[in-house]
Scaffold this active site. Structure first.
Site, PDB file in Angstrom:
ATOM      1  N   SER A 134       3.598  -7.171 -10.866  1.00 45.60           N
ATOM      2  CA  SER A 134       2.169  -7.006 -10.962  1.00 45.60           C
ATOM      3  C   SER A 134       1.726  -5.579 -11.230  1.00 45.60           C
ATOM      4  O   SER A 134       0.542  -5.317 -11.456  1.00 45.60           O
ATOM      5  CB  SER A 134       1.499  -7.520  -9.677  1.00 45.60           C
ATOM      6  OG  SER A 134       1.952  -6.794  -8.536  1.00 45.60           O
ATOM      7  N   SER A 144       7.527  -6.482  -8.186  1.00 49.42           N
ATOM      8  CA  SER A 144       6.377  -5.957  -8.926  1.00 49.42           C
ATOM      9  C   SER A 144       6.421  -4.474  -9.217  1.00 49.42           C
ATOM     10  O   SER A 144       5.588  -3.968  -9.973  1.00 49.42           O
ATOM     11  CB  SER A 144       5.080  -6.295  -8.179  1.00 49.42           C
ATOM     12  OG  SER A 144       4.838  -7.676  -8.219  1.00 49.42           O
ATOM     13  N   LYS A 183      -3.031   1.435  -8.465  1.00 50.33           N
ATOM     14  CA  LYS A 183      -2.942   0.016  -8.796  1.00 50.33           C
ATOM     15  C   LYS A 183      -4.138  -0.722  -8.207  1.00 50.33           C
ATOM     16  O   LYS A 183      -4.488  -0.550  -7.038  1.00 50.33           O
ATOM     17  CB  LYS A 183      -1.630  -0.554  -8.245  1.00 50.33           C
ATOM     18  CG  LYS A 183      -1.407  -2.032  -8.538  1.00 50.33           C
ATOM     19  CD  LYS A 183      -0.060  -2.477  -7.960  1.00 50.33           C
ATOM     20  CE  LYS A 183       0.186  -3.964  -8.176  1.00 50.33           C
ATOM     21  NZ  LYS A 183       1.492  -4.398  -7.614  1.00 50.33           N
TER      22      LYS A 183
END
Length: 475
Positions: A150, A174, A74
Site C-alpha cells: 500500500s 506494503s 503516507k
C-alpha cells in the site's frame, strides 16, 4: 547545485543544509518543482502541503538527523494535525486529524518538514496504489505497471527521486513489495517496534508496522532510530536495540549462517525471482558468509484463507469505527466494490471463528519463527514476480473472489513474514530479465534489525544501487 541534489541520500542532503551549501527553503522549492513536474505522469500525491512546508522552512528545524528536509507522509494510519488523512477513500475525503500521533512527533524530532501525502489503496488493502478518490499511481520504471501498495505512492516518489526517502507502512508486504517493484530499500521491523498511540492500540494483531522506503541503508537506519519505541500499555513489547541502528551501518556482521529459499509457497512464481535471490546468495558467499538451501514450511492455501478472513473482520471493524468518527454511515458511493464485499463477508464470521483464525495465524507465525531460528538470516525473493500491470488486481473489481485470488499470489513471500513478527528488509540487488527491479528479502530473528542493517550495508557497499534511475525521474 540543484541539478546535483539527486545524487544525495537524505543524510547527504541534511549535511548540505547543515554546512550552508543549500537552505531548507531552497530544497523545499526543488522538491515542489519535482512534484509538479512528475506527479501528472505518476500520480503519487494525495495532498500537497506546499504552503505549510514553505512556512516551516523559512525558520527550519536545526536539530535531528534530517533537519530541514521536506518529507512525504503516507496517507494512511498516522495522524498529522491539520493534514488530510483520507486512507485513499471517498468516505474520508474530509477527514483532518486534530492531533499528531506519537510517531509523527518522533518523525518531527528528526527535523523533517511535511510537504505532502502519498497515494494508497483504499484502507491499504491492496498491493496496488490506486483508488476512486485519486486514481492509480504508476511505476516510474514502466508507467503501465504499478509501483505496488500500500506504500506505492511513497515508493513511486522515491524511485523517481522526488526525495531520497518517504514514509511507509507494512502489514502484509506494503513496504517490501513496493520496494521490490521500484528498486528501493524497505525495512519491516519486528512486531512491537512501533506504537500507534493514541489512535490505535493494535494494527492487524501486530502485523501493522511503520518505517520508510529509501535509496540508502543508512537513511533507513536513521529514520528507524527516531520512529521506534513502545508506549506504556502497548500490546507487544520487545527489547530495545543496544545502540542506534545508524551505528550498525558499516559494522562487521561476522560470518553469518544464511538459509536460501527460492520456491514460492504461493500460486505465482517466476524464474527471475529465483535467479535474483540466488545471485544475492552468491554475493553473500563472496562476502564470507555460509549459505545453504532451506525451506520455510507454509501451508499457503490455509494461511491465505485464514489471513483474508482476519483482515476482512478487522477492516469491517475499522469501517464501523470510521462511521462513528465521521458521524455518518457510509453510502454506496463512498466505498469501492471490493471494500463493500469485504464488509459483507466479515458479517458471516462469528466471534469464535475469528478467535480460531487468530490462533491459527499465530501458530503459523510460530512455525515460521522456528524455521528461521536455525539461521542468522534467511534469503527469499521479496516478490514472486516484477510489478504487474496497473489494476491487477483492482478494488474496483466486482468479483471479490477473483480479487483475492490475484492478491494472495503477489504476497507469497511477504505476508507470512508479517504474521511471524520477524524483521525483514528488501534490497534492490538485481534486476529481472525485463529490466524491471525485483528485490531480495532478508529475514532475521526477532529483534535482530541490527544484523539486517549490518548485512544490508555490507551488500550495499559491495554492489551499490543508489545511482540506478528509472526512465521517469527528477534527473
Amino acid at each position: 547545485m540543484t541539478d546535483q541534489l539527486i545524487e544525495y541520500d537524505g543524510l547527504g542532503l541534511a549535511n548540505l543544509i547543515r554546512t550552508g551549501q543549500i537552505s531548507s527553503a531552497e530544497l523545499v522549492e526543488v522538491v515542489i518543482g519535482r512534484i509538479e513536474r512528475l506527479n501528472p505522469t505518476l500520480n503519487f500525491m494525495t495532498n500537497k502541503g506546499y504552503e505549510l512546508a514553505r512556512s516551516v522552512a523559512a525558520d527550519p528545524p536545526r536539530q535531528g538527523a534530517f533537519a530541514g528536509l521536506p518529507w512525504l507522509l503516507k496517507d494512511l494510519i498516522l495522524g498529522h494535525a491539520g493534514v488530510p488523512l483520507t486512507s485513499g477513500s471517498r468516505f474520508f475525503r474530509d477527514h483532518v486529524p486534530a492531533q499528531d500521533s506519537v510517531m509523527i512527533h518522533r518523525l518531527k524530532s528528526l527535523g523533517l518538514i511535511y510537504i505532502g501525502s502519498t497515494n494508497v489503496p483504499e484502507f491499504g488493502i491492496n498491493l496496488q496504489s490506486g483508488n476512486a478518490l485519486f486514481g492509480d499511481t504508476r511505476n516510474p520504471w514502466d508507467t503501465s505497471r504499478t509501483p505496488g501498495g500500500s506504500s506505492g505512492g511513497a515508493a513511486c516518489a522515491v524511485a523517481a527521486r522526488v526525495m531520497p526517502f518517504a514514509h511507509g507502512g507494512d502489514g502484509g508486504g506494503s513496504i517490501r513489495v513496493p520496494s521490490s517493484y521500484c528498486g528501493l530499500v524497505g525495512l519491516k521491523p519486528s512486531r512491537g517496534r512501533n506504537t500507534y498511540f493514541p489512535d490505535y492500540a493494535d494494527v492487524w494483531y501486530g502485523c501493522g508496522t511503520d518505517g520508510c522506503l529509501s535509496i540508502s541503508v543508512r537513511d533507513t537506519a536513521a529514520y528507524s532510530d527516531a520512529l521506534w519505541g513502545s508506549t506504556p500499555g502497548d500490546p507487544y513489547e520487545i527489547q530495545p536495540l543496544s545502540r542506534p541502528l545508524l551505528e550498525e551501518v558499516g559494522a562487521d556482521p561476522g560470518k553469518l549462517r544464511i538459509g536460501l529459499m527460492t520456491r514460492s509457497p504461493g500460486p505465482i512464481s517466476s524464474e527471475d525471482a529465483a535467479r535474483t535471490a540466488e545471485a544475492a546468495a552468491r554475493l553473500c558467499e563472496s562476502l564470507g558468509h555460509h549459505v545453504e538451501v532451506t525451506e520455510i514450511p507454509i501451508d499457503y492455501a490455509r494461511f491465505t484463507a485464514t489471513f483474508i478472513r482476519v483482515i476482512n473482520v478487522l477492516t469491517a471493524m475499522g469501517l464501523d469505527t470510521a462511521e462513528a468518527l465521521m458521524n455518518r454511515k457510509a453510502g454506496v458511493d463512498d466505498l469501492q466494490p471490493v471494500v463493500w464485499a469485504i464488509r459483507d463477508l466479515a458479517k458471516n464470521v462469528s466471534g469464535v471463528e475469528h478467535a480460531l483464525d487468530v490462533e491459527i495465524l499465530r501458530q503459523i507465525g510460530r512455525d515460521i519463527c522456528m524455521a528461521v531460528s536455525k539461521y542468522d538470516i534467511v534469503i527469499t525473493p521479496s516478490t514472486p514476480v516484477t510489478a504487474p500491470e496497473v489494476g491487477d488486481p483492482s478494488q474496483a473489481w466486482s468479483d471479490v473472489d477473483a480479487y483475492f485470488e490475484r492478491l494472495v499470489g503477489f504476497m507469497a513471500f511477504s505476508a507470512p513474514i508479517s504474521i511471524s513478527g520477524l524483521p525483514a528488509i528488501s534490497l534492490p540487488i538485481e534486476t529481472a530479465s525485463n529490466g524491471m527491479p525485483l528485490g531480495t528479502q532478508f529475514i532475521a530473528n526477532r529483534g535482530r534489525e541490527d544484523l539486517l542493517i549490518r548485512l544490508a550495508s555490507q551488500i550495499e557497499a559491495a554492489k551499490p544501487w543508489k545511482d540506478r534511475l528509472p526512465p521517469v525521474s527528477a534527473r
